[in-house]
Design a protein around this motif. Structure first.
Motif, PDB file in Angstrom:
ATOM      1  N   ALA A 310      37.972  54.693  42.783  1.00  0.00           N
ATOM      2  CA  ALA A 310      38.809  55.532  41.935  1.00  0.00           C
ATOM      3  C   ALA A 310      40.132  54.834  41.647  1.00  0.00           C
ATOM      4  CB  ALA A 310      39.057  56.884  42.607  1.00  0.00           C
ATOM      5  N   MET A 311      40.925  55.442  40.774  1.00  0.00           N
ATOM      6  CA  MET A 311      42.205  54.888  40.377  1.00  0.00           C
ATOM      7  C   MET A 311      43.347  55.801  40.842  1.00  0.00           C
ATOM      8  SD  MET A 311      41.517  52.056  38.830  1.00  0.00           S
ATOM      9  CE  MET A 311      39.979  51.278  38.316  1.00  0.00           C
ATOM     10  N   ARG A 312      44.279  55.234  41.598  1.00  0.00           N
ATOM     11  CA  ARG A 312      45.415  56.020  42.076  1.00  0.00           C
ATOM     12  C   ARG A 312      46.364  56.356  40.930  1.00  0.00           C
ATOM     13  NH1 ARG A 312      46.917  53.162  46.197  1.00  0.00           N
ATOM     14  NH2 ARG A 312      46.723  54.615  47.937  1.00  0.00           N
ATOM     15  N   PHE A 313      46.624  55.391  40.042  1.00  0.00           N
ATOM     16  CA  PHE A 313      47.580  55.543  38.953  1.00  0.00           C
ATOM     17  C   PHE A 313      46.884  55.299  37.611  1.00  0.00           C
ATOM     18  CE2 PHE A 313      50.375  53.528  42.348  1.00  0.00           C
ATOM     19  CZ  PHE A 313      50.871  54.750  42.793  1.00  0.00           C
ATOM     20  N   PRO A 314      47.554  55.621  36.508  1.00  0.00           N
ATOM     21  CA  PRO A 314      47.025  55.229  35.198  1.00  0.00           C
ATOM     22  C   PRO A 314      47.165  53.723  35.001  1.00  0.00           C
ATOM     23  CG  PRO A 314      48.633  57.026  35.002  1.00  0.00           C
ATOM     24  CD  PRO A 314      48.749  56.479  36.388  1.00  0.00           C
ATOM     25  N   VAL A 315      46.150  53.106  34.435  1.00  0.00           N
ATOM     26  CA  VAL A 315      46.198  51.682  34.131  1.00  0.00           C
ATOM     27  C   VAL A 315      45.666  51.473  32.719  1.00  0.00           C
ATOM     28  CG1 VAL A 315      46.001  50.843  36.489  1.00  0.00           C
ATOM     29  CG2 VAL A 315      43.935  51.328  35.184  1.00  0.00           C
ATOM     30  N   SER A 316      45.882  50.291  32.186  1.00  0.00           N
ATOM     31  CA  SER A 316      45.362  49.976  30.864  1.00  0.00           C
ATOM     32  C   SER A 316      43.841  49.917  30.908  1.00  0.00           C
ATOM     33  CB  SER A 316      45.921  48.633  30.384  1.00  0.00           C
ATOM     34  OG  SER A 316      45.395  47.565  31.156  1.00  0.00           O
ATOM     35  N   THR A 317      43.229  50.189  29.760  1.00  0.00           N
ATOM     36  CA  THR A 317      41.767  50.112  29.695  1.00  0.00           C
ATOM     37  C   THR A 317      41.295  48.679  29.943  1.00  0.00           C
ATOM     38  OG1 THR A 317      41.891  49.843  27.287  1.00  0.00           O
ATOM     39  CG2 THR A 317      41.563  52.069  28.131  1.00  0.00           C
ATOM     40  N   ASP A 318      42.114  47.686  29.565  1.00  0.00           N
ATOM     41  CA  ASP A 318      41.735  46.290  29.804  1.00  0.00           C
ATOM     42  C   ASP A 318      41.646  45.997  31.298  1.00  0.00           C
ATOM     43  OD1 ASP A 318      41.631  45.770  27.111  1.00  0.00           O
ATOM     44  OD2 ASP A 318      43.649  44.949  26.993  1.00  0.00           O
ATOM     45  N   PHE A 319      42.607  46.512  32.077  1.00  0.00           N
ATOM     46  CA  PHE A 319      42.600  46.281  33.516  1.00  0.00           C
ATOM     47  C   PHE A 319      41.421  47.005  34.167  1.00  0.00           C
ATOM     48  CE2 PHE A 319      43.890  47.433  37.878  1.00  0.00           C
ATOM     49  CZ  PHE A 319      44.213  46.180  38.377  1.00  0.00           C
ATOM     50  N   ALA A 320      41.210  48.273  33.786  1.00  0.00           N
ATOM     51  CA  ALA A 320      40.096  49.030  34.351  1.00  0.00           C
ATOM     52  C   ALA A 320      38.766  48.350  34.041  1.00  0.00           C
ATOM     53  CB  ALA A 320      40.107  50.457  33.803  1.00  0.00           C
ATOM     54  N   ARG A 321      38.628  47.849  32.815  1.00  0.00           N
ATOM     55  CA  ARG A 321      37.390  47.159  32.438  1.00  0.00           C
ATOM     56  C   ARG A 321      37.221  45.871  33.237  1.00  0.00           C
ATOM     57  NH1 ARG A 321      38.451  46.381  27.279  1.00  0.00           N
ATOM     58  NH2 ARG A 321      39.146  44.235  27.447  1.00  0.00           N
ATOM     59  N   ALA A 322      38.303  45.106  33.380  1.00  0.00           N
ATOM     60  CA  ALA A 322      38.218  43.835  34.108  1.00  0.00           C
ATOM     61  C   ALA A 322      37.827  44.058  35.560  1.00  0.00           C
ATOM     62  CB  ALA A 322      39.558  43.094  34.019  1.00  0.00           C
ATOM     63  N   VAL A 323      38.427  45.054  36.203  1.00  0.00           N
ATOM     64  CA  VAL A 323      38.092  45.339  37.601  1.00  0.00           C
ATOM     65  C   VAL A 323      36.617  45.731  37.724  1.00  0.00           C
ATOM     66  CG1 VAL A 323      38.489  46.938  39.521  1.00  0.00           C
ATOM     67  CG2 VAL A 323      40.436  45.953  38.293  1.00  0.00           C
ATOM     68  N   ALA A 324      36.152  46.602  36.826  1.00  0.00           N
ATOM     69  CA  ALA A 324      34.768  47.071  36.908  1.00  0.00           C
ATOM     70  C   ALA A 324      33.777  45.930  36.692  1.00  0.00           C
ATOM     71  CB  ALA A 324      34.530  48.179  35.889  1.00  0.00           C
ATOM     72  N   VAL A 325      33.986  45.159  35.629  1.00  0.00           N
ATOM     73  CA  VAL A 325      33.057  44.067  35.312  1.00  0.00           C
ATOM     74  C   VAL A 325      32.992  43.063  36.455  1.00  0.00           C
ATOM     75  CG1 VAL A 325      32.753  42.053  33.821  1.00  0.00           C
ATOM     76  CG2 VAL A 325      33.190  44.284  32.806  1.00  0.00           C
ATOM     77  N   ARG A 326      34.142  42.695  36.994  1.00  0.00           N
ATOM     78  CA  ARG A 326      34.162  41.715  38.082  1.00  0.00           C
ATOM     79  C   ARG A 326      33.552  42.288  39.353  1.00  0.00           C
ATOM     80  NH1 ARG A 326      40.108  39.896  35.947  1.00  0.00           N
ATOM     81  NH2 ARG A 326      39.439  37.992  34.879  1.00  0.00           N
ATOM     82  N   MET A 327      33.829  43.554  39.633  1.00  0.00           N
ATOM     83  CA  MET A 327      33.267  44.156  40.837  1.00  0.00           C
ATOM     84  C   MET A 327      31.748  44.157  40.786  1.00  0.00           C
ATOM     85  SD  MET A 327      33.398  48.020  42.280  1.00  0.00           S
ATOM     86  CE  MET A 327      31.905  48.372  41.320  1.00  0.00           C
ATOM     87  N   TYR A 328      31.162  44.550  39.634  1.00  0.00           N
ATOM     88  CA  TYR A 328      29.704  44.569  39.529  1.00  0.00           C
ATOM     89  C   TYR A 328      29.128  43.156  39.636  1.00  0.00           C
ATOM     90  CZ  TYR A 328      29.808  49.494  38.224  1.00  0.00           C
ATOM     91  OH  TYR A 328      29.986  50.856  38.233  1.00  0.00           O
ATOM     92  N   ARG A 329      29.854  42.183  39.129  1.00  0.00           N
ATOM     93  CA  ARG A 329      29.371  40.800  39.230  1.00  0.00           C
ATOM     94  C   ARG A 329      29.296  40.366  40.691  1.00  0.00           C
ATOM     95  NH1 ARG A 329      33.127  37.522  35.894  1.00  0.00           N
ATOM     96  NH2 ARG A 329      32.175  38.727  34.213  1.00  0.00           N
ATOM     97  N   TYR A 330      30.374  40.630  41.443  1.00  0.00           N
ATOM     98  CA  TYR A 330      30.373  40.273  42.868  1.00  0.00           C
ATOM     99  C   TYR A 330      29.329  41.084  43.638  1.00  0.00           C
ATOM    100  CZ  TYR A 330      34.694  37.521  42.532  1.00  0.00           C
ATOM    101  OH  TYR A 330      35.628  36.558  42.239  1.00  0.00           O
ATOM    102  N   LEU A 331      29.168  42.336  43.264  1.00  0.00           N
ATOM    103  CA  LEU A 331      28.282  43.235  43.999  1.00  0.00           C
ATOM    104  C   LEU A 331      26.815  42.931  43.725  1.00  0.00           C
ATOM    105  CD1 LEU A 331      28.442  45.794  45.846  1.00  0.00           C
ATOM    106  CD2 LEU A 331      28.332  47.160  43.758  1.00  0.00           C
ATOM    107  N   LEU A 332      26.459  42.775  42.449  1.00  0.00           N
ATOM    108  CA  LEU A 332      25.051  42.669  42.075  1.00  0.00           C
ATOM    109  C   LEU A 332      24.543  41.230  42.018  1.00  0.00           C
ATOM    110  CD1 LEU A 332      24.941  45.365  39.243  1.00  0.00           C
ATOM    111  CD2 LEU A 332      24.280  45.615  41.640  1.00  0.00           C
ATOM    112  N   HIS A 336      27.812  40.588  47.512  1.00  0.00           N
ATOM    113  CA  HIS A 336      28.888  40.990  48.405  1.00  0.00           C
ATOM    114  C   HIS A 336      28.783  42.473  48.740  1.00  0.00           C
ATOM    115  CE1 HIS A 336      31.769  37.497  47.076  1.00  0.00           C
ATOM    116  NE2 HIS A 336      30.626  37.075  47.585  1.00  0.00           N
ATOM    117  N   GLU A 337      29.297  42.841  49.918  1.00  0.00           N
ATOM    118  CA  GLU A 337      29.445  44.253  50.224  1.00  0.00           C
ATOM    119  C   GLU A 337      30.547  44.835  49.340  1.00  0.00           C
ATOM    120  OE1 GLU A 337      30.185  44.445  54.391  1.00  0.00           O
ATOM    121  OE2 GLU A 337      28.057  44.277  54.927  1.00  0.00           O
ATOM    122  N   LEU A 338      30.487  46.158  49.127  1.00  0.00           N
ATOM    123  CA  LEU A 338      31.385  46.795  48.179  1.00  0.00           C
ATOM    124  C   LEU A 338      32.863  46.513  48.461  1.00  0.00           C
ATOM    125  CD1 LEU A 338      31.950  48.658  45.783  1.00  0.00           C
ATOM    126  CD2 LEU A 338      31.690  50.611  47.341  1.00  0.00           C
TER     127      LEU A 338
END
Length: 634
Positions: A310-332, A336-338
């Motif tokens: 989840a997100m504690r604060f509001p962030v730009s859509t670019d940052f939220a997208r970058a975090v999600a895309v990179r997380m899924y890459r590392y995860l899948l 890596h563990e979550l």
């Protein structure tokens, strides 16, 4: 991250004046439980904690007033300094030594607010703990049962929802959906090392309580649910039947998500404030366990027994997208563990010079949060997979509906208006999406049809006339073909013989309350070939019932179905076209090389803001020489 530690509070004292702690003792149990270490915290007054309690409200005020990034970072840094100096004392340095490490909180119910403080901001050598590979996991209390009623399918099922209600200042999530979908499809690509067989469903328009409930009740369930939406502390903005915002509170969201319990393993809430603390009164003033829930994400993690990002604060859509895309890459892909996957994604994104959050590294590092006991060691897919990719599921009987567009960016105003017109409670009977050749009206209609398919019993796509039909091919009668398709596709109406008059057919469908979406692609050309199309459109647009008609056209169809709202497509700007280029296999590959920058600039100029011309360039971009030939021809 194999290493895990526990940060607990066993002894504390509450200030009777305000109920806040004015003394406590941290107990840090390092990995392998090698003896606990104790750290005493004695703020000078309980008022020292006020900036941390009020940090979300302060951030909201700064964003509301348009404060610059320096003011935002200064506010966060003040809290980081107190956490480093007083709140964690020597624990920050100890955790940095233990890193990489997952830290689980174990706090008394009276101190659950403390768990929500941004302890990631403890500074060591000027960097927050999150950038030292220290990951905090919150909400580790209830261990929900993982007993599934049926074994999960032998492939990963991923549901990605992008809620876009009609608001005065909507946020364009088209690039977010396109990039995330492309990344997940790439991860699911077969024949490559690290590929994951994946069934991916995405929806960008028409995300209501009803559609969400229907998707979650599908027999197969979902391994991963990714939700992108506007948010407030304790609520998400979905869509009403008329397309306006539907603020879904924590209690209602838990009821909607109940079918996912025991099946869903990861929920990614890419929504502002989804990880933020919620005051007790926001939970209905209840007592006991319900009153103790401290955030939307914590509530979901505890009730569903799954991991939640989840997100504690509001962030730009670019940052939220970058975090999600990179997380899924590392995860899948990298396995890596979550906690490690999310932490790597945050570090990559906070230090990414292309993102605005580079100017506010403390703010960015403290924003993504991880909840739930399941999050500590979650791996995906985590079970044997079938061979080969499974990139999506076939759309149920929808006639000749084209495949869902892979690259769709921009058109926010037009798409939200058209989506609202197709919604069950809109009070309208359809819409006209129009623009010059190459503006993407057909692509818009295809995406709208896909995203609204749960709202209709049948979707019938009538394609644009072919050159042979336009030339008057002997025996060709597109209008009669449409009526035949209607009778075949309409459940309960049957296939009469001889074929009834089209007015009788429409009247009969309305009496049966059939939920039909009829899409006429290139309606202007169809009308030019056969005036009966204009009469059918008028009859359909004026009928009373749950069915809808969606028309694409090069013109606004003057004199035809005046009651239907018109959405005119204008030229896309360079930023939107550039985002589309990076999602395309051929042009995207060329654009990633700096030496092709001039070539890409020429492509952008030749397209004149028309995505159709960009797709034509893509089909002629097998090599640099082929693309140069296309540029010369245009």
């Amino acid at each position: 991250m194999k290493r895990s530690a526990v940060l607990a509070i066993r002894h504390y004292h509450l200030d009777p004046a305000n109920g806040r702690p004015d003394y406590w003792v941290w107990s840090l149990t390092p990995p392998e439980g090698l003896g606990a270490e104790f750290f005493e915290v004695r703020p000078a007054t309980s008022g020292e904690l006020t900036p941390l309690y009020e940090l979300p409200a302060r951030i909201a005020e700064l964003r509301r007033t348009g404060a610059d990034s320096a003011a935002l970072e200064e506010t966060v840094r003040a809290c980081a300094d107190w956490i480093t100096r007083t709140g964690l004392r020597g624990i920050a340095h100890r955790l940095q030594v233990l890193a990489p490490v997952v830290v689980e909180f174990q706090l008394p119910d009276e101190l659950r607010d403390l768990e929500m403080f941004p302890w990631e901001l403890g500074l060591v050598d000027g960097l927050p703990l999150s950038l030292h590979q220290v990951v905090f996991v919150r909400g580790v209390r209830l261990h929900a049962s993982r007993a599934d009623e049926a074994p999960p399918p032998p492939h990963l099922r991923v549901l990605a929802l992008f809620s876009l209600p009609r608001t005065k200042r909507p946020v364009d999530l088209g690039a977010h959906r396109t990039v995330l979908r492309a990344e997940l499809l790439d991860l699911a690509a077969g024949g490559r090392e690290g590929s994951v067989p994946m069934e991916l469903r995405t929806r960008q328009f028409g995300v209501s309580r009803g559609t969400l409930s229907g998707m979650l009740r599908e027999p197969g369930g979902w391994d991963v649910i990714h939700v992108v939406a506007h948010g407030l502390p304790g609520s998400l903005a979905l869509e009403h039947a008329d397309g306006t915002a539907d603020e879904v509170g924590t209690r209602d969201l838990l009821r909607l998500l109940a079918p996912a319990r025991g099946r869903t393993r990861l929920l990614f809430l890419s929504a502002c404030w989804s990880g933020s603390r919620v005051a007790d009164e926001d939970n209905g003033g209840t007592s006991g366990q319900d009153a103790a829930l401290t955030s939307l994400a914590a509530s979901v993690a505890e009730r569903l027994g799954c991991a939640v990002v989840a997100m504690r604060f509001p962030v730009s859509t670019d940052f939220a997208r970058a975090v999600a895309v990179r997380m899924y890459r590392y995860l899948l892909r990298l396995g890596h563990e979550l906690p490690q996957a999310l932490n790597n994604a945050v570090v990559d994104s906070v230090t990414d010079a292309r993102l605005a959050e580079r100017r506010t590294p403390l703010f960015g590092a403290a924003t993504p949060m991880l909840f739930g006991a399941a999050a500590r060691t979650l791996r995906l897919p985590g079970r044997p997979m079938t061979r080969g990719p499974l990139r999506g599921v076939p759309v149920r009987a929808v006639g000749g509906l084209p495949e869902r567009p892979r690259s769709f960016v921009g058109r926010l105003r037009e798409m939200t208006a058209a989506s609202a017109a197709l919604a069950p409670g809109s009070g309208l009977t359809g819409a006209v999406v129009h623009g010059p050749e190459g503006m993407g009206a057909t692509t818009c209609a295809s995406l709208l049809a896909h995203d609204h398919r749960e709202a209709f019993d049948v979707i019938l796509w009538h394609p644009r006339p072919t050159p042979r039909e336009a030339a008057g091919r002997p025996g060709a009668d597109p209008f009669e073909d449409l009526l035949t398709n209607l009778t075949v596709q309409m459940p309960g109406i049957g296939v009469p013989s001889p074929l009834p008059h089209w007015k009788e057919l429409i009247d009969k469908s309305m009496r049966h309350r059939l939920r039909l979406l009829l899409v006429l692609d290139a309606a202007d050309r169809a009308i030019g070939l056969d005036p009966r199309f204009a009469d059918l459109i008028e009859q359909f647009a004026g009928a009373d019932g749950p069915s809808r008609i969606l028309l694409t056209s090069r013109s606004e169809l003057p004199g035809v179905a005046a009651a239907l709202p018109r959405m005119e497509l204008r030229a896309l700007d360079v930023r939107d076209l550039t985002q589309i280029i990076h999602t395309l296999p051929r042009l995207g590959a060329l654009a990633r090389s700096r030496r092709n920058r001039v070539l890409m600039d020429k492509v952008l100029r030749r397209t004149h803001g028309r995505p159709g011309l960009l797709m034509d360039a893509e089909s002629n971009a097998g090599t640099v020489r082929e693309l140069e030939n296309w540029i010369r021809e245009h």
